[in-house]
Design a protein around this motif. Structure first.
Motif, mmCIF file in Angstrom:
data_model
loop_
_atom_site.group_PDB
_atom_site.id
_atom_site.type_symbol
_atom_site.label_atom_id
_atom_site.label_comp_id
_atom_site.label_asym_id
_atom_site.label_seq_id
_atom_site.Cartn_x
_atom_site.Cartn_y
_atom_site.Cartn_z
ATOM 1 N N ALA A 161 9.505 5.795 7.564
ATOM 2 C CA ALA A 161 9.892 5.930 6.385
ATOM 3 C C ALA A 161 9.355 7.317 5.751
ATOM 4 N N SER A 162 8.118 7.671 6.131
ATOM 5 C CA SER A 162 7.427 8.789 5.614
ATOM 6 C C SER A 162 7.347 10.116 6.258
ATOM 7 N N SER A 170 4.330 4.305 8.726
ATOM 8 C CA SER A 170 5.888 4.029 8.722
ATOM 9 C C SER A 170 6.910 5.160 8.996
ATOM 10 N N SER A 229 2.465 -0.509 -1.383
ATOM 11 C CA SER A 229 1.677 -0.282 -0.099
ATOM 12 C C SER A 229 0.280 0.453 -0.375
ATOM 13 N N ARG A 259 0.632 -5.057 6.375
ATOM 14 C CA ARG A 259 1.508 -4.650 7.858
ATOM 15 C C ARG A 259 1.266 -3.008 7.982
ATOM 16 N N VAL A 260 1.785 -2.482 7.136
ATOM 17 C CA VAL A 260 2.116 -1.089 7.194
ATOM 18 C C VAL A 260 1.324 -0.233 6.117
ATOM 19 N N THR A 311 -1.435 -2.032 12.218
ATOM 20 C CA THR A 311 -1.053 -1.102 11.028
ATOM 21 C C THR A 311 -0.448 0.340 11.690
ATOM 22 N N THR A 312 0.907 0.530 11.005
ATOM 23 C CA THR A 312 1.463 1.693 11.560
ATOM 24 C C THR A 312 1.868 2.565 10.534
ATOM 25 N N VAL A 363 10.626 2.253 -0.700
ATOM 26 C CA VAL A 363 9.448 1.627 -1.731
ATOM 27 C C VAL A 363 9.091 0.444 -0.962
ATOM 28 N N CYS A 364 9.707 -0.246 -0.002
ATOM 29 C CA CYS A 364 9.380 -1.532 0.502
ATOM 30 C C CYS A 364 7.892 -1.479 1.214
ATOM 31 N N PRO A 365 7.109 -2.339 0.532
ATOM 32 C CA PRO A 365 5.626 -2.050 1.079
ATOM 33 C C PRO A 365 5.435 -2.861 2.652
ATOM 34 N N THR A 366 6.206 -3.512 2.875
ATOM 35 C CA THR A 366 6.192 -4.301 4.229
ATOM 36 C C THR A 366 6.870 -3.778 5.225
ATOM 37 N N GLY A 367 7.817 -2.820 5.098
ATOM 38 C CA GLY A 367 8.790 -2.425 6.112
ATOM 39 C C GLY A 367 9.610 -3.468 6.643
ATOM 40 N N ILE A 398 10.480 -10.805 7.400
ATOM 41 C CA ILE A 398 9.303 -9.992 7.110
ATOM 42 C C ILE A 398 9.347 -9.827 5.305
ATOM 43 N N CYS A 399 10.426 -9.865 4.794
ATOM 44 C CA CYS A 399 10.408 -9.835 3.240
ATOM 45 C C CYS A 399 9.419 -10.501 2.774
ATOM 46 N N ASN A 400 8.632 -10.016 1.779
ATOM 47 C CA ASN A 400 7.601 -10.654 1.018
ATOM 48 C C ASN A 400 7.781 -11.059 -0.287
ATOM 49 N N THR A 436 5.524 6.186 0.766
ATOM 50 C CA THR A 436 6.398 6.406 -0.231
ATOM 51 C C THR A 436 6.572 5.105 -1.138
ATOM 52 N N SER A 437 5.815 4.151 -0.831
ATOM 53 C CA SER A 437 5.649 2.729 -1.428
ATOM 54 C C SER A 437 4.416 2.614 -2.246
#
Ligand code: SF4
Ligand code: SF4
Ligand code: SF4
Lengths: 349, 345
Positions: free
Chosen positions: B7-8, B5, A136, A127-128, B2-3, B179-183, B199-201, A132-133
């Motif tokens: 967070a980065s 994030s 991912s 998805r993203v 795809t974006t 660290v969450c890979p899915t946002g 959304i949690c994977n 930082t992950s």
């Protein structure tokens, strides 16, 4: 900030049993004065909340995740071996290495999906893109890598599409390097003490382990006249693995301890035995098949044990609050001492 | 689709001043909320007045319809820890507030009454009629021991109970979010950290990433859960359920800046009274997580309450990790390539 005592619960002790009484005894005996150069900090006593872990241990399943680490690593180094063998005209080696890469990539994705629970969840990973992950970033390496490596292996099996196979093989080879090491960031980018502290060595341990595995499998399965490069890769990888693991097992004080004790310690000793014997056999095998096969298999087995050992050591360090609390207390106390001495230097006497 | 994030920003180079640790004056603004976003809110938990009634735990369970669980986080199970009155044990997927109970004791020399002739110089202390400060307040409530909270004398021992209501810290640099890979985890306009359950994977990466051991996976579900700082209530202008239920104002909710000032005043007041071991925890913006959105006044070392003494967000070392990963990958390419160079055999 902290008013008063430097020892947890100084004067106070928990009204429950042995740990508290040990603390009291230790305190009463006054300990001994630290020798010069010795860390005052190491003397700090350890308190915890009923011995419960401070951080949450990873919820990742075993054997899924250690096997995923192993297969991904072996596939990564094999893809690179296969691509270069193809380009330098070693058809047998290239076939073996590409089949290993494709098979490893597919099964490692299967283990990842099993750990996640549902296939749709793997797609959700894309998805993203988040630097930082590591999970991912890793998904973005793993997804194209496994597609290319599986396509290459498929083309080998079909014996057709030679030009296309060259292209996909080179593509997988390019991603092969990152495949072998991103899992190190995956583990060390956590609060798990024994993984986090080893973040500088783990990528090299995993890279070495991946080369020992990929090279070892290629040595075991390909004819001796083409296996030369695979042998060099396997032996160099094994030596790097041994060196990096030695630093992880001994270089980080208290948080190195879980790598030497318990189940992780046993697994890592087995890993070392397999890797050392496998290296010796691979080096001395020459053109004889049997020692080459056994040596290659032992190198791969050593890599498997290394992954399980590293995984278990992290789990053990997360479950015991000692490994979280003691290094953090030492760090905080060291900082306080540095601040205090800096302040002293500034106050005119 | 795809974006990159938000967070980065530290990596994408949008903001050269943003680092992976250290103070962030405007956490919500940094994540792209406009200037009109509400101020950052949080909790100041003053454990010195907590009475361990667990109203906060219950209020949280009720408001968020959390299932029952035992001290190991097993859903729909009842279990006693046997170690103390604490049968919740820890924060988890089904317990978003947890009241820790620490029983401590120490020996004391109490000034025992002596016997002697009445009226003698330096004579006996009166056994009856202790000084009464206020006719309706018993003397025992005004003795020195009582100025230290959570503490009572008993025979030759002093006993104190440390009770502390723990919760997600809503870190300035939240490892779970990073660290969450899915946002699935995101920063709200209030500066708190919330999981989007749809959304949690279930990858569980946030679980070992949290330096406080807060967020956890629901075993039968695979997804992770933690305190939302009652995001649903905040958007309606309400207080979080736990804070409104707390009878002693141990849990104080509000603008983080105001809470910090209030905490400093409370710390100074208790220190003036000579209360031992009093300290603030998680209030310092220069600490390893850039300051916590939920911070505490404690009466002993953090680890006594099951809190890490010096937590650091794991992503602080991430640039070094990526450098070593890249060096390792380059080494693999170099080793394999050089194996093909030279004599052919
Ligand atoms: S305390 Fe843990 S779960 Fe809460 S915001 Fe910080 S890192 Fe995330
Ligand atoms: S803020 Fe809401 S979700 Fe968080 S602990 Fe309190 S009641 Fe529970
Ligand atoms: S924090 Fe408040 S509500 Fe929670 S146990 Fe303590 S006194 Fe009760």
């Amino acid at each position: 900030m902290t008013a008063g005592e430097a020892v947890p619960g100084a004067g106070w002790r928990r009204a429950d049993g042995a740990p508290a009484q040990d603390r009291e005894r230790h305190r009463r005996s006054g300990g001994r004065a630290p020798r010069p150069g010795e860390s005052v900090v190491g003397e700090a006593e350890f308190a915890s909340y009923y011995g419960r872990p401070v951080i949450k241990p990873p919820v990742w399943k075993t054997p899924d995740v250690p096997l995923y680490l192993f297969l991904g690593g072996a596939a990564g180094s094999s893809a690179l071996l296969g691509a270069l063998a193809e380009l330098t005209g070693r058809p047998a080696l290239s076939r073996v290495a590409h089949l290993t890469a494709g098979g490893g990539a597919l099964t490692s994705v299967a283990f990842l999906i099993h750990d996640l629970g549902r296939p749709a969840r793997f797609l959700n990973m894309l998805r993203v893109f988040k630097p930082t992950s590591p999970l991912s970033v890793g998904s973005w390496i793993l997804a194209p890598f496994s597609a290319l490596a599986t396509a290459t292996a498929g083309a080998h099996l079909l014996g057709r599409f030679r030009r296309l196979r060259m292209l996909t093989g080179v593509g997988a080879g390019v991603l092969g390097g990152p495949m072998t090491t991103y899992t190190a960031a995956l583990l060390s980018n956590t609060a798990v003490p024994s993984w986090h502290e080893a973040h500088r060595e783990l990528p090299f341990a995993f890279a070495g382990s991946a080369m020992a595995a990929g090279g070892g499998i290629a040595v075991a399965c390909s004819p001796a006249e083409e296996a030369g490069p695979a042998r060099k890769v396997a032996v160099t990888g094994a030596l790097i693995e041994l060196g990096a693991m030695h630093r992880i097992e001994h270089g980080h004080g208290l948080v190195s301890e879980p790598y030497r004790t318990g189940r992780a310690g046993r697994q890592l000793r087995a890993a070392r035995a397999c890797t050392v014997t496998g290296t010796a056999l691979a080096l001395t095998a020459g053109r004889r098949r049997v020692p080459a096969v056994i040596g290659g298999a032992l190198l791969a087995a050593g890599s498997v044990f290394t992954r399980f050992g590293v995984f278990d050591a992290g789990m053990a360090s997360a479950k015991d609050p000692k490994y979280t609390v003691e290094p953090q207390r030492a760090r905080a106390a060291g900082r306080d001492a540095a601040n205090a001495s800096a302040e002293e230097a500034h106050t005119p006497s | 689709m795809t974006t990159i994030s938000s967070a980065s920003t530290a990596f994408s180079g949008d903001d050269p001043h943003n680092r992976l640790f250290g103070p962030v004056p405007d956490v919500a603004g940094e994540r792209g909320y406009g200037d009109d976003h509400p101020p950052r809110v949080g909790f100041f938990t003053d454990t010195s007045v907590c009475i361990g009634c667990k109203a906060c735990e219950v209020a949280c369970k009720e408001w968020n319809t959390l299932p029952m669980d035992d001290a190991e986080g097993n859903r729909a199970q009842l279990g006693l820890t046997g170690a103390s009155y604490d049968n919740t044990g820890m924060l988890g997927a089904n317990s978003w507030r947890h009241v820790a109970f620490v029983e401590q004791s120490r020996a004391v020399d109490l000034p025992m009454p002596t016997v002697g002739a009445p009226g003698a110089v330096g004579g006996p202390r009166p056994l009856e009629d202790p000084p009464v400060v206020h006719p309706r307040v018993p003397a025992s409530a005004t003795t020195a021991e009582q100025s230290a909270p959570q503490q009572t004398p008993s025979a030759d021992r002093e006993i104190r109970w440390l009770m502390s209501s723990d919760v997600c810290k809503h870190c300035t640099h939240a490892a779970c979010l990073d660290v969450c890979p899915t946002g699935s985890l995101f920063r709200t306009e209030f500066g708190s950290v919330v999981v989007q359950e749809d959304i949690c994977n279930g990858c569980g990466y946030c679980v070992p990433a949290c330096p406080y051991g807060v967020i956890d996976q629901r075993q039968d579900d695979g997804r992770v859960f933690k305190c939302t700082l009652c995001y649903d209530r905040l958007t309606d202008g309400l207080q979080p359920a736990c804070a409104s239920a707390c009878p002693t104002e141990s849990i104080q909710f509000g603008d983080l800046d105001q809470l910090r000032a209030r905490a400093d005043a409370r710390l100074a007041a208790l220190q003036d009274k000579g209360v031992e071991g009093v300290r603030l925890y998680g209030h310092d913006e220069t600490d390893g997580v850039g300051g916590a959105g939920a911070f505490f006044l404690l009466l002993d070392e953090p680890e006594v309450y099951g809190l890490p003494p010096d937590p650091v967000v794991t992503t602080r070392d991430l640039p070094s990790m990526w450098r070593h990963v890249a060096a390792g990958a380059a080494m693999v390419v170099g080793v394999v390539a050089s194996a093909f160079v030279g004599r052919r055999r």
